[in-house]
Scaffold this active site. Structure first.
Site, PDB file in Angstrom:
ATOM      1  N   GLU A 283       0.820  -1.210   0.000  1.00  0.00           N
ATOM      2  CA  GLU A 283       0.000   0.000   0.000  1.00  0.00           C
ATOM      3  C   GLU A 283       0.859   1.268   0.000  1.00  0.00           C
ATOM      4  OE1 GLU A 283      -4.216   1.497   2.046  1.00  0.00           O
ATOM      5  OE2 GLU A 283      -2.843   0.225   3.178  1.00  0.00           O
ATOM      6  N   ARG A 289       3.245   6.831   6.313  1.00  0.00           N
ATOM      7  CA  ARG A 289       4.359   7.219   5.442  1.00  0.00           C
ATOM      8  C   ARG A 289       5.676   7.428   6.191  1.00  0.00           C
ATOM      9  NH1 ARG A 289       1.985  10.884   0.549  1.00  0.00           N
ATOM     10  NH2 ARG A 289       0.029   9.754   0.268  1.00  0.00           N
TER      11      ARG A 289
END
Length: 341
Positions: A283, A289
């Site tokens: 993903e 992140r």
């Protein structure tokens, strides 16, 4: 080959997001709404976003090919009306196709469907056919809750979904179960709504007998299956009590990805779920992140976690990294074989 089954075009240019904002703003004013032709993204913008984002990380982290779809959070089927969703799906899917044309060795397209809270699932069939039959998409993302966190629709075992399932089987493409953004303040999008949906849909499948009617239908439940692997015994027990059948029968049709952002979670997944039902997925660049301060490694570098599962055999690793994706996505396998891979 290492195939990442779960990637989104999260590095779209700001102009694309701006077009979407104007589309939603004028959803009830078609005369002033932006035209599809106004949604312009240049090749240079694609190179800047993908080349500096997903492609770079794909190469740095050691994967080869990503199944690539529009941004899940931006699907936002609860915004606007059915026309809004149809236009948004069309421009989003067209853009993903362009990315895959520019980087054919790195990305293969998966489509978004034009779902809407007030529209029956059958209304998504034309866009699904366009993407698969005309543009070479190998799968789709299917939102079990187009309301964005309020779950006012029918469960996925309801016959309302059957026309769409019939076409998925006819086209021989799987669906990844994937909700979009949450508009319910009780549920954070990626931290709650995504994982709630993964868990809820699996329980719906336990409660019904969907695969008796559709023995070739295939679902990928992402994010490691939500709570499912952790509570596998609970679901086994409920399957025996409620449906009078072993839970393991669902494994002919239900698969899980490795979008779990720590090694103990991936280790648990591989211990509980048969490796024949696990597809490598990251993903990235997606829900998380940043880096883990304890390791200075990115949370979404999920290949590291699979590599660290030392009890996996070479056959297990091949299945997770490549074999299962080619089996679950037959059109992907046919594409790769046509390339001599």
């Amino acid at each position: 080959m290492i195939i990442d089954c779960h990637g989104h075009f999260t590095t779209v240019p700001q102009s694309f997001r701006d077009w979407r904002s104007r589309q939603v703003e004028f959803a009830n004013d078609p005369l002033n709404a932006p035209k599809l032709s106004d949604c312009i993204v240049t090749d240079e913008q694609i190179h800047e976003g993908v080349g500096g984002g997903q492609l770079r990380l794909q190469q740095e982290r050691g994967s080869d090919l990503t199944l690539f779809s529009p941004i899940a959070g931006l699907m936002s089927h609860h915004l606007g009306d059915e026309r809004t969703s149809l236009e948004w799906a069309e421009v989003s899917n067209n853009l993903v196709r362009r990315v895959c044309d520019i980087y054919p060795d790195n990305f293969v397209p998966v489509c978004q469907l034009p779902q809407s809270p007030l529209a029956p699932p059958r209304n998504s069939i034309p866009e699904l056919r366009r993407c698969v039959e005309e543009m070479g998409f190998v799968g789709c993302n299917l939102n079990p809750d187009p309301t964005g966190g309020y779950w006012t629709g029918k469960p996925m075992i309801d016959r309302e979904w059957y026309p769409l399932y019939e076409v998925l089987c006819e086209l021989d493409v799987p669906a990844m179960i994937h909700v979009a953004a949450s508009c319910n303040p009780n549920f954070h999008g990626t931290g709650a709504h995504y994982l709630n949906a993964d868990t809820s849909v699996f329980m719906q499948l336990v409660q019904g007998d969907l695969f008796k009617d559709f023995p070739s239908l295939r679902f990928i439940i992402p994010h490691g299956g939500g709570a499912v692997p952790y509570h596998w015994g609970r679901y086994r027990g409920m399957s025996l009590e409620l449906a009078k059948r072993p839970l393991e029968g669902l494994l002919n049709n239900v698969f899980f990805d490795t979008c779990v952002y720590h090694h103990p979670g991936v280790q648990l997944l591989t211990h509980v779920v048969p490796t024949s039902n696990i597809l490598f997925g990251s993903e990235m660049i997606g829900a998380v992140r940043g880096k883990d301060p304890n390791t200075d490694q990115y949370f979404d570098d999920t290949k590291r976690y699979v590599d660290a599962c030392l009890d996996l055999s070479d056959a297990d690793r091949h299945a997770i990294f490549e074999g299962n994706a080619r089996r679950v996505y037959p059109r992907l396998d046919a594409l790769l074989k046509a390339r001599g891979q």
